[in-house]
Design an enzyme around this catalytic site. Structure first.
Site, PDB file in Angstrom:
ATOM      1  N   CYS A   1       0.844  -1.197   0.000  1.00 23.60           N
ATOM      2  CA  CYS A   1       0.000   0.000   0.000  1.00 23.60           C
ATOM      3  C   CYS A   1       0.888   1.259   0.000  1.00 23.60           C
ATOM      4  O   CYS A   1       1.562   1.529  -0.988  1.00 23.60           O
ATOM      5  CB  CYS A   1      -0.944  -0.072   1.198  1.00 23.60           C
TER       6      CYS A   1
ATOM      7  N   ASP B   1      -9.575  -3.599  -6.718  1.00 23.80           N
ATOM      8  CA  ASP B   1      -8.998  -2.607  -5.807  1.00 23.80           C
ATOM      9  C   ASP B   1      -9.637  -1.249  -6.076  1.00 23.80           C
ATOM     10  O   ASP B   1      -9.481  -0.681  -7.159  1.00 23.80           O
ATOM     11  CB  ASP B   1      -7.482  -2.543  -6.025  1.00 23.80           C
TER      12      ASP B   1
ATOM     13  N   HIS C   1      -7.992  -4.590  -2.291  1.00 23.69           N
ATOM     14  CA  HIS C   1      -6.793  -3.954  -1.753  1.00 23.69           C
ATOM     15  C   HIS C   1      -6.347  -4.618  -0.452  1.00 23.69           C
ATOM     16  O   HIS C   1      -7.149  -4.867   0.438  1.00 23.69           O
ATOM     17  CB  HIS C   1      -7.085  -2.474  -1.498  1.00 23.69           C
TER      18      HIS C   1
END
Length: 245
Positions: A132, A179, A212
């Site tokens: 991330c 995502d 995600h």
């Protein structure tokens, strides 16, 4: 991390109940979690955390997974004492929060960590992975840092690549099909830029049906349909490191 178009809907996901096998150390001005294999090695991996910080058990679990595969793993506090993001925080304040935690301004800390790995862990070959926020940091480092061997960027927000960006080292990019933070349109643009500018080996891989954070923020036994992709992502990450280190 955030899609530039809207505040980050990032969910901490399944918080692992994991204590860790490594130890916390002080590396100059940085606290870090270090995990070492039972046999000596000259290979080390820097693990760059997400917005939830270096103490998240999930990320320490991944660091120990690297160690189980023969690497010294170090997970530094790249926020350098600043508070990580908390799930209870107000997303309206996210942009102000992240301004003082720029994934493209960790070079000083990376240099300190690399020095520690060389002097105290016997590392000669050093790679980097990141999740991330940390995935974006890996992208920055693969474009700028000449001393790293390779990198794996896991669902990092794509913001460091312009029309002339060229990777310095072999880099593996892991993205999730569903995502909301890194949409597939951005991944397509990244692939186009890499194809035009990059001469080193790279791979961009999209994992079907995943969201995600799936590699480190999901437990394999929660949703059986996710388990093969979680395991595949982790295996791909290890295989890439093994290939180039």
């Amino acid at each position: 991390m955030a899609n530039e178009l809207r505040p980050c809907p990032c969910d901490i996901g399944d918080r692992f109940d994991y204590g860790g096998r490594g130890q916390e150390v002080q590396v100059e001005h940085i606290k870090a979690y270090v995990s070492k294999p039972s046999t000596s090695t000259d290979k080390a991996v820097i693990v760059i955390h997400d917005i939830f910080g270096w103490e998240l058990p999930n990320t320490r679990y991944i660091a120990d997974m690297l160690t189980a595969n023969g690497y010294v793993a170090i997970l530094p506090d790249f926020f350098v004492g600043q508070e990580p993001w908390k799930p209870s925080n107000d997303w309206a304040t996210f942009y102000d929060w992240v301004k003082s935690r720029d994934a493209g301004k960790i070079d000083k800390e990376v240099d300190v960590v690399m020095k520690y790995l060389k002097e105290h862990c016997g590392a000669k070959n050093i790679g980097v992975i990141g999740f991330c926020w940390g995935g974006a940091a890996v992208q920055h480092l693969m474009l700028k840092n000449t001393h790293l061997k390779t990198g794996v960027s896991l669902y990092g927000v794509i913001k460091f690549f312009d029309d002339k960006s060229s990777l310095l080292h072999p880099t593996f990019f892991i993205f999730a099909e569903k995502d909301e933070i890194v949409p597939l349109e951005q991944v397509t643009v990244l692939e186009q830029k890499l194809k035009q500018n990059t001469k080193v080996d790279y791979e961009v891989k999209i994992y079907p049906g995943q969201t995600h954070g799936f590699v480190h923020r999901k437990k394999e036994n929660i949703n059986p349909q996710d388990k093969p992709y979680i395991e595949e992502g982790r295996r791909d990450m290890i295989n890439w490191l093994n290939k180039y280190m």
